[in-house]
Design an enzyme around this catalytic site. Structure first.
Site, PDB file in Angstrom:
ATOM      1  N   GLU A 199       0.848  -1.202   0.000  1.00 54.09           N
ATOM      2  CA  GLU A 199       0.000   0.000   0.000  1.00 54.09           C
ATOM      3  C   GLU A 199       0.876   1.242   0.000  1.00 54.09           C
ATOM      4  OE1 GLU A 199      -3.185   0.155  -1.119  1.00 54.09           O
ATOM      5  OE2 GLU A 199      -3.568  -1.364   0.403  1.00 54.09           O
ATOM      6  N   ASP A 220       2.911   2.242  -4.941  1.00 49.31           N
ATOM      7  CA  ASP A 220       2.858   2.315  -6.416  1.00 49.31           C
ATOM      8  C   ASP A 220       3.428   3.625  -6.943  1.00 49.31           C
ATOM      9  OD1 ASP A 220       0.580   3.723  -5.559  1.00 49.31           O
ATOM     10  OD2 ASP A 220      -0.692   2.984  -7.188  1.00 49.31           O
ATOM     11  N   GLY A 223     -15.766   5.128  -3.531  1.00 45.59           N
ATOM     12  CA  GLY A 223     -14.903   5.802  -2.566  1.00 45.59           C
ATOM     13  C   GLY A 223     -14.577   4.967  -1.343  1.00 45.59           C
ATOM     14  N   GLY A 225     -12.235   2.395  -1.506  1.00 42.44           N
ATOM     15  CA  GLY A 225     -10.918   1.773  -1.680  1.00 42.44           C
ATOM     16  C   GLY A 225     -10.942   0.552  -2.569  1.00 42.44           C
ATOM     17  N   LEU A 226     -12.070   0.262  -3.213  1.00 37.30           N
ATOM     18  CA  LEU A 226     -12.127  -0.894  -4.111  1.00 37.30           C
ATOM     19  C   LEU A 226     -12.043  -0.458  -5.572  1.00 37.30           C
ATOM     20  CD1 LEU A 226     -14.827  -3.052  -2.309  1.00 37.30           C
ATOM     21  CD2 LEU A 226     -12.351  -3.113  -2.060  1.00 37.30           C
ATOM     22  N   SER A 249     -13.536   3.861  -9.502  1.00 38.23           N
ATOM     23  CA  SER A 249     -13.217   4.810 -10.578  1.00 38.23           C
ATOM     24  C   SER A 249     -12.403   4.148 -11.686  1.00 38.23           C
ATOM     25  CB  SER A 249     -12.478   6.032 -10.018  1.00 38.23           C
ATOM     26  OG  SER A 249     -11.249   5.669  -9.449  1.00 38.23           O
ATOM     27  N   GLU A 269      -7.063   9.853 -15.430  1.00 35.27           N
ATOM     28  CA  GLU A 269      -7.426  10.206 -14.043  1.00 35.27           C
ATOM     29  C   GLU A 269      -6.500  11.302 -13.501  1.00 35.27           C
ATOM     30  OE1 GLU A 269      -8.902   7.077 -11.640  1.00 35.27           O
ATOM     31  OE2 GLU A 269      -8.740   8.221  -9.780  1.00 35.27           O
ATOM     32  N   ASP A 272      -4.475   0.586  -9.748  1.00 34.15           N
ATOM     33  CA  ASP A 272      -5.913   0.327  -9.851  1.00 34.15           C
ATOM     34  C   ASP A 272      -6.303  -0.023 -11.281  1.00 34.15           C
ATOM     35  OD1 ASP A 272      -5.780   1.139  -7.276  1.00 34.15           O
ATOM     36  OD2 ASP A 272      -6.939   2.977  -7.525  1.00 34.15           O
ATOM     37  N   TYR A 316      -3.248  12.673   1.026  1.00 31.35           N
ATOM     38  CA  TYR A 316      -2.623  11.809   0.023  1.00 31.35           C
ATOM     39  C   TYR A 316      -1.454  12.537  -0.647  1.00 31.35           C
ATOM     40  CZ  TYR A 316      -2.293   8.821  -4.164  1.00 31.35           C
ATOM     41  OH  TYR A 316      -1.857   8.012  -5.176  1.00 31.35           O
TER      42      TYR A 316
END
Ligand code: ADP
Ligand code: MG
Length: 389
Positions: A30, A33, A124, A126-127, A130, A162, A174, A223
């Site tokens: 986590e 990336d 929204g 975390g899966l 988008s 994105e 993602d 973030y």
């Protein structure tokens, strides 16, 4: 998910094709990336479905069934981010519009479309709802346009959409996971070399997702702040290792030697990244030798690091992980996604999954007064084109 009937209702004709784009979970790795590290995601069965056909014009007409909203915009004028009446596009429409924009910018032929879409990936949390939308629209335009482009390249284009169009500074994981998923496998993906291979999930186990119900916004400053801390760490560490360009370039051993020269907060952030990268390498080896105990221990350690070093957890996620730990069947648990809300991922023995889920829901209710949505999900194949019945 039936998107064909709503399509017929909206556009009074049969769609040409349906595209399914899966969400994803990340087993381990986590916030690495954007630091050149490897990640270990899996595409899941929860997906977005799009039914579509050529519109026969330059018009793109899309209806978001879950929001009961529709937009129409023109292929010629996507840079303006406006619909054909000159109103700003709603946020959800920026995802498909951004994909159209980037494909066109790369001289990939795209057509006007009529489309409806619906998703059972919670937004929204975390899966990656988008990226599922982006890649599914990219595959849709690819299929209608009849051009070839490998999935990884398509994922990169969607990431650029994105980043540059929607304005979210996401990494490539993602889009990769939803584009390239393999049934029953996690995907070891090196975000620097872009090499990847599927690693089988242990037999007799299932992935269980626990949605804390707490929502976060990825565009939040936290973030960007973490990304900035990593960049700062690289800049400072270059003094000792001039050839390094990202935190991937420093081993845990080197970090022991040089980490102490970093300011305390930057050091904590970098330490998470450096050790998390090592955990992914260990985990993929553990998957290959079916060492479930080792995988579980790495997941728990990953959570502690996100909580204490990267500081992106929240009490609700910590609660879910600590409850999971004491429940029957639990192999490992950690928060998944960027943090600040969303879900935990649990690796659980299939035979005890029902008991585990019931225990987690009950415990969470007792501890927080909140309802967690806990469900089994299976590692699934990536974005697919489905026949229209
Ligand atoms: P996630 O972690 O789920 O990817 P993001 O904030 O990156 O979270 O993306 C969520 C956004 O994607 C939503 O705000 C919305 O604009 C869009 N989205 C996701 N699912 C849907 C849906 N079913 N219908 C319309 N838009 C959606
Ligand atoms: Mg997202």
């Amino acid at each position: 998910m039936d998107v064909v009937s709503p399509y017929k209702e909206v556009f009074k004709s049969k769609p040409r094709l349906v595209v399914r784009g899966p969400g994803r979970v990340n087993l381990l790795g986590e916030h690495v990336d954007y630091n050149g590290g490897p990640v270990l995601p899996a595409a899941i069965e929860q997906s977005v479905w799009i039914a579509a056909d050529d519109s026969g014009s330059e018009q793109i007409n899309i209806r978001a069934l879950d929001l009961n909203e529709a937009v129409s915009f023109c292929l010629d004028d996507m840079g303006a981010k406006q619909d054909k009446k000159g109103h700003a596009l709603p946020v959800w429409a920026l995802y498909p519009a951004g994909v159209a924009w980037i494909l066109k910018k790369n001289d990939l032929k795209i057509k006007g479309i009529n489309a409806v879409f619906s998703s059972n990936i919670p937004m929204g949390s975390g899966l990656s709802s988008s990226a599922a939308i982006e890649v599914a629209f990219a595959v849709l335009w690819q299929t209608l346009g009849g051009w070839s482009c490998d999935r990884l390249k398509l994922a990169q284009l969607c990431q650029q959409a994105e980043n540059q169009y929607v304005g979210v500074a996401c990494g490539i994981m993602d889009q990769f996971a939803t584009a390239c998923g393999v049934k029953d496998h996690a995907l070891y993906f090196d975000t620097r070399s872009l090499e990847w291979y599927p690693a089988p999930l242990p037999k007799g186990t299932v992935l269980v997702i626990a949605d804390s119900g707490m929502r976060r916004s990825l565009t939040s400053s936290a973030y960007n702040d973490r990304r900035a801390a990593c960049e700062e760490a690289v800049r400072l560490l270059q003094k000792y290792k001039p050839e390094m360009t990202c935190l991937r370039d420093i081993s845990p051993q080197e970090f022991v030697a040089y980490g102490e020269y970093l300011p305390p907060l930057i050091r904590k952030r970098a330490e998470h990244v450096v050790k998390e990268i090592a955990r992914v390498e260990s985990a993929v080896n553990a998957l290959e030798r079916e060492d479930t105990r080792a995988i579980g221990a790495l997941m728990f350690a990953g959570h502690v690091s996100l909580r204490d070093y990267y500081e992106v957890s929240i009490p609700e996620l910590d609660c879910l992980v600590s409850l999971a730990r004491s429940l029957p069947g639990c192999i490992g648990a950690r928060l998944t996604g960027a943090g600040f809300g969303g879900c935990t991922i649990n690796l659980v023995w299939a035979a005890q999954a029902d008991e585990f889920i019931a225990g987690l829901e009950q415990g969470y209710r007792e501890k927080t007064g909140r309802q967690a949505k806990v469900y089994v999900c299976h590692a699934s194949e990536g974005t697919t084109i489905l026949p229209v019945e």
